[in-house]
Design a protein around this motif. Structure first.
Motif, PDB file in Angstrom:
ATOM      1  N   ALA A 125       7.029  -7.554  40.687  1.00  0.00           N
ATOM      2  CA  ALA A 125       7.434  -7.283  41.651  1.00  0.00           C
ATOM      3  C   ALA A 125       7.478  -5.691  40.873  1.00  0.00           C
ATOM      4  N   ASP A 126       6.951  -5.037  41.671  1.00  0.00           N
ATOM      5  CA  ASP A 126       7.717  -3.506  40.777  1.00  0.00           C
ATOM      6  C   ASP A 126       8.903  -2.820  41.001  1.00  0.00           C
ATOM      7  N   GLU A 127       9.347  -2.175  40.456  1.00  0.00           N
ATOM      8  CA  GLU A 127      11.065  -1.701  39.746  1.00  0.00           C
ATOM      9  C   GLU A 127      11.420  -3.256  39.431  1.00  0.00           C
ATOM     10  N   THR A 128      11.181  -3.682  38.272  1.00  0.00           N
ATOM     11  CA  THR A 128      12.166  -5.188  37.755  1.00  0.00           C
ATOM     12  C   THR A 128      12.406  -4.126  36.422  1.00  0.00           C
ATOM     13  N   HIS A 129      13.647  -4.754  36.046  1.00  0.00           N
ATOM     14  CA  HIS A 129      13.853  -4.854  35.126  1.00  0.00           C
ATOM     15  C   HIS A 129      14.582  -6.017  34.450  1.00  0.00           C
ATOM     16  N   VAL A 130      14.317  -6.538  33.124  1.00  0.00           N
ATOM     17  CA  VAL A 130      14.833  -7.638  32.381  1.00  0.00           C
ATOM     18  C   VAL A 130      15.523  -6.951  31.314  1.00  0.00           C
ATOM     19  N   THR A 131      16.885  -7.779  31.184  1.00  0.00           N
ATOM     20  CA  THR A 131      17.402  -7.417  29.924  1.00  0.00           C
ATOM     21  C   THR A 131      17.031  -9.099  28.616  1.00  0.00           C
ATOM     22  N   TYR A 132      17.590  -8.454  27.626  1.00  0.00           N
ATOM     23  CA  TYR A 132      17.252  -9.996  27.096  1.00  0.00           C
ATOM     24  C   TYR A 132      17.925 -10.096  25.265  1.00  0.00           C
ATOM     25  N   GLN A 133      18.683 -10.892  25.271  1.00  0.00           N
ATOM     26  CA  GLN A 133      20.087 -10.842  23.852  1.00  0.00           C
ATOM     27  C   GLN A 133      19.406 -11.446  22.758  1.00  0.00           C
ATOM     28  N   VAL A 134      19.484 -10.637  22.406  1.00  0.00           N
ATOM     29  CA  VAL A 134      18.425 -11.538  20.520  1.00  0.00           C
ATOM     30  C   VAL A 134      19.269 -12.194  19.690  1.00  0.00           C
ATOM     31  N   SER A 135      19.007 -13.261  18.471  1.00  0.00           N
ATOM     32  CA  SER A 135      19.728 -14.208  17.488  1.00  0.00           C
ATOM     33  C   SER A 135      19.167 -12.983  16.408  1.00  0.00           C
ATOM     34  N   HIS A 136      18.145 -11.886  16.744  1.00  0.00           N
ATOM     35  CA  HIS A 136      18.566 -11.624  15.042  1.00  0.00           C
ATOM     36  C   HIS A 136      17.442 -10.539  14.984  1.00  0.00           C
ATOM     37  N   PRO A 137      17.964  -9.183  14.783  1.00  0.00           N
ATOM     38  CA  PRO A 137      17.357  -7.845  15.375  1.00  0.00           C
ATOM     39  C   PRO A 137      16.043  -7.456  14.307  1.00  0.00           C
ATOM     40  N   TYR A 138      15.769  -6.960  15.476  1.00  0.00           N
ATOM     41  CA  TYR A 138      13.917  -6.151  15.277  1.00  0.00           C
ATOM     42  C   TYR A 138      13.326  -6.398  13.817  1.00  0.00           C
ATOM     43  N   THR A 139      12.564  -6.396  13.175  1.00  0.00           N
ATOM     44  CA  THR A 139      12.121  -6.383  11.927  1.00  0.00           C
ATOM     45  C   THR A 139      11.079  -5.275  12.154  1.00  0.00           C
ATOM     46  N   PRO A 140      10.839  -4.173  11.790  1.00  0.00           N
ATOM     47  CA  PRO A 140       9.108  -3.846  11.090  1.00  0.00           C
ATOM     48  C   PRO A 140       8.637  -4.064  10.636  1.00  0.00           C
ATOM     49  N   GLY A 141       7.476  -4.655  11.196  1.00  0.00           N
ATOM     50  CA  GLY A 141       6.315  -5.315   9.695  1.00  0.00           C
ATOM     51  C   GLY A 141       6.390  -6.703   9.600  1.00  0.00           C
ATOM     52  N   VAL A 142       6.730  -7.312  10.651  1.00  0.00           N
ATOM     53  CA  VAL A 142       6.990  -8.938  10.906  1.00  0.00           C
ATOM     54  C   VAL A 142       6.637  -9.650  12.323  1.00  0.00           C
ATOM     55  N   GLU A 143       6.079  -8.463  13.384  1.00  0.00           N
ATOM     56  CA  GLU A 143       5.779  -8.864  14.488  1.00  0.00           C
ATOM     57  C   GLU A 143       4.251  -9.821  14.439  1.00  0.00           C
ATOM     58  N   GLY A 144       4.438 -10.268  15.550  1.00  0.00           N
ATOM     59  CA  GLY A 144       3.042 -11.454  15.436  1.00  0.00           C
ATOM     60  C   GLY A 144       2.783 -10.445  17.031  1.00  0.00           C
ATOM     61  N   GLY A 145       1.346 -11.725  17.561  1.00  0.00           N
ATOM     62  CA  GLY A 145       1.483 -11.723  18.621  1.00  0.00           C
ATOM     63  C   GLY A 145      -0.114 -12.649  18.531  1.00  0.00           C
ATOM     64  N   LEU A 146       0.232 -12.552  20.185  1.00  0.00           N
ATOM     65  CA  LEU A 146      -1.547 -13.499  20.798  1.00  0.00           C
ATOM     66  C   LEU A 146      -1.869 -12.992  21.747  1.00  0.00           C
ATOM     67  N   ARG A 147      -3.356 -12.885  22.238  1.00  0.00           N
ATOM     68  CA  ARG A 147      -3.524 -12.401  23.661  1.00  0.00           C
ATOM     69  C   ARG A 147      -3.186 -12.511  24.747  1.00  0.00           C
TER      70      ARG A 147
END
Length: 182
Positions: A125-147
């Protein structure tokens, strides 16, 4: 809260227990004691908010590598998404399997995403708002991803992708023989 199993080991879909009256309803979205009784992580150190203008927007598939892996609790407060997770834990019986969950403001569901999973979503839907809590702070340089359209996973997204970041569109195909470093 009602904690429901999914087809992926350790991933949990949480439904609200609503207490309704003439004003509307009240529901608990998180309780450390109840999470602990379910054997789930109950300490979250960061809260994130994602605003998405257009239906068809895709974010993902992201994860943080060990030892910075994070549990996520994902909810939609306006609009709707198909939330998709992939189990990247080599020792798991559901390794490399994915499942999608429709999370909407109306159904109030929360998805518990364990450490070792890739996570992403597409807005329904348009105008979608998502919240999420995480157990570890974002750490630059250790992010991975899949297409999002990696043929190794063949995720069935419900809509054509209308908006995606350059970074998310450019993740390489997974090298399943070498394994995915989590």
């Amino acid at each position: 809260m009602h904690f429901g199993k999914t087809s992926l080991q350790d991933a949990v879909l949480i439904d609200l227990r609503k207490f309704e009256d003439s004003r509307g309803f009240f529901a608990r979205t998180f309780c450390a004691d109840e999470f602990g009784k379910q054997g789930l992580v109950s300490e979250f150190v960061q809260g994130n908010y994602s605003y998405n203008i257009s239906k068809g927007t895709l974010r993902g598939m992201h994860y943080q590598k060990s030892p910075h892996g994070e549990v996520k609790l994902v909810r939609v407060v306006q609009g709707a998404i198909l939330d998709v997770i992939i189990d990247l834990r080599p020792d798991s019986p559901t390794y490399l399997k994915w499942e999608g969950f429709e999370l909407t403001a109306e159904n109030g569901r929360t998805l518990y995403v364990p450490v070792g999973f890739a996570h992403g979503f597409q807005t329904l839907a348009d105008e979608t708002h998502v919240t999420y809590q995480v157990s570890h702070p974002y750490t630059p340089g250790v992010e991975g991803g899949l297409r999002y359209n990696d043929p190794a996973f063949n995720i069935d997204w419900p809509l054509p992708v209308s908006v995606i970041s350059e970074k998310d569109a450019a993740w390489p195909d997974a090298d399943l023989k070498a394994g995915i470093p989590i």
